[in-house]
Design an enzyme around this catalytic site. Structure first.
Site, PDB file in Angstrom:
ATOM      1  NE  ARG A  38      -4.117   1.791   2.374  1.00 13.74           N
ATOM      2  CZ  ARG A  38      -4.264   2.660   3.374  1.00 13.74           C
ATOM      3  NH1 ARG A  38      -3.414   2.663   4.387  1.00 13.74           N
ATOM      4  NH2 ARG A  38      -5.279   3.503   3.378  1.00 13.74           N
ATOM      5  CB  ILE A  64      -5.845   5.685  -0.481  1.00 12.39           C
ATOM      6  CG1 ILE A  64      -5.638   4.162  -0.622  1.00 12.39           C
ATOM      7  CG2 ILE A  64      -5.132   6.171   0.767  1.00 12.39           C
ATOM      8  CD1 ILE A  64      -4.159   3.755  -0.810  1.00 12.39           C
ATOM      9  CB  SER A  65     -10.755   2.778   0.592  1.00 12.68           C
ATOM     10  OG  SER A  65     -11.322   3.333  -0.563  1.00 12.68           O
ATOM     11  CD  GLN A  66     -11.131   1.749   7.918  1.00 13.30           C
ATOM     12  OE1 GLN A  66     -12.066   2.493   7.629  1.00 13.30           O
ATOM     13  NE2 GLN A  66     -11.068   1.079   9.039  1.00 13.30           N
TER      14      GLN A  66
END
Ligand code: SAH
Length: 218
Positions: A38, A64-66
């Protein structure tokens, strides 16, 4: 092992542990999330927090998503190795990268040209050759490549966009957040059957809104 390698291994273990504790149990999803770093998708100061289970800011005022939400959405999509997948909302490219390890081919679109350009650079740098990223308003889907086995939308619309429903194959699955952008939204799964569409409500989520038209940086 060096101290750095030790730290990396510990961080990775904690990252995977957090995913499992939030309900990401599919082994293929976990292994894809173990392989895709990530940190490669986050620039600047926030890169140091890449392995924490939280959303983080990226360019163009987006997020950016969890990671646990990425895992749960990917799991709900039930991707197979033969699938052609459309993602609406490329953002950093992280979610598309995870999908690319599970699917045959991934198309991803974002309304911000800059995000698409930067995501393409990361895909090339880490050798992900089965992703094609376009700048487009994803609420219209990608008619030239339709129909899709799977569609994942990572921005919230009030209702599932009609063109996306139309571009889903029979037997296909779409996962998307729906609801008002300033309230808690619901993650839903839509399955297309011979007779129509079936809807399941999965969990509350919070996403940036699906916005019409292209971003102003284009
Ligand atoms: N999946 C991303 C996070 C997405 S954030 C990741 O893994 O990092 C939501 C993204 O949806 C934003 O980048 C935003 O620009 C994009 N978006 C919003 N409305 C859109 C639309 N109509 N068409 C395409 N992209 C859109």
């Amino acid at each position: 092992m060096t101290d750095d390698a030790d730290d990396d291994a510990t961080r990775k273990m904690q990252f995977l542990f957090a995913l499992r504790s939030k309900g990401v149990t599919d082994r293929r999803v976990l292994s894809a999330m173990e392989r895709i770093d990530r940190g490669a998708f986050i620039k600047g100061l926030f890169a140091a927090r890449a392995y924490e289970d939280m959303p983080l800011p990226i360019a163009c005022g987006q997020t950016i998503s969890q990671p646990s939400v990425v895992g749960l959405m990917t799991q709900a999509l039930n991707v197979t190795a033969r699938d052609k997948v459309l993602e609406v909302g490329t953002g950093s490219g992280y979610q598309a990268a995870i999908l690319s390890l599970l699917a045959r081919r991934v198309y991803t679109v974002d309304r911000h040209k800059r995000l698409v350009r930067e995501a393409r650079e990361v895909f090339a740098a880490i050798d992900l050759a089965n992703i094609t990223a376009f700048t487009a308003d994803g609420s219209f889907g990608l008619p030239d490549q339709a129909p899709f086995d799977r569609i994942l939308v990572t921005a919230a619309a009030e209702d599932p966009p009609g063109p996306l429903l139309a571009q889903l194959k029979i037997g296909g699955i779409m996962v998307l957040p729906v609801g008002q952008s300033d309230a808690v939204q619901s993650l839903i799964r839509v399955t297309r059957t011979e007779d129509g569409f079936e809807y399941d409500e999965l969990r509350p989520v919070r996403f940036v809104p699906l916005v019409e038209g292209l971003g102003r940086d284009t």
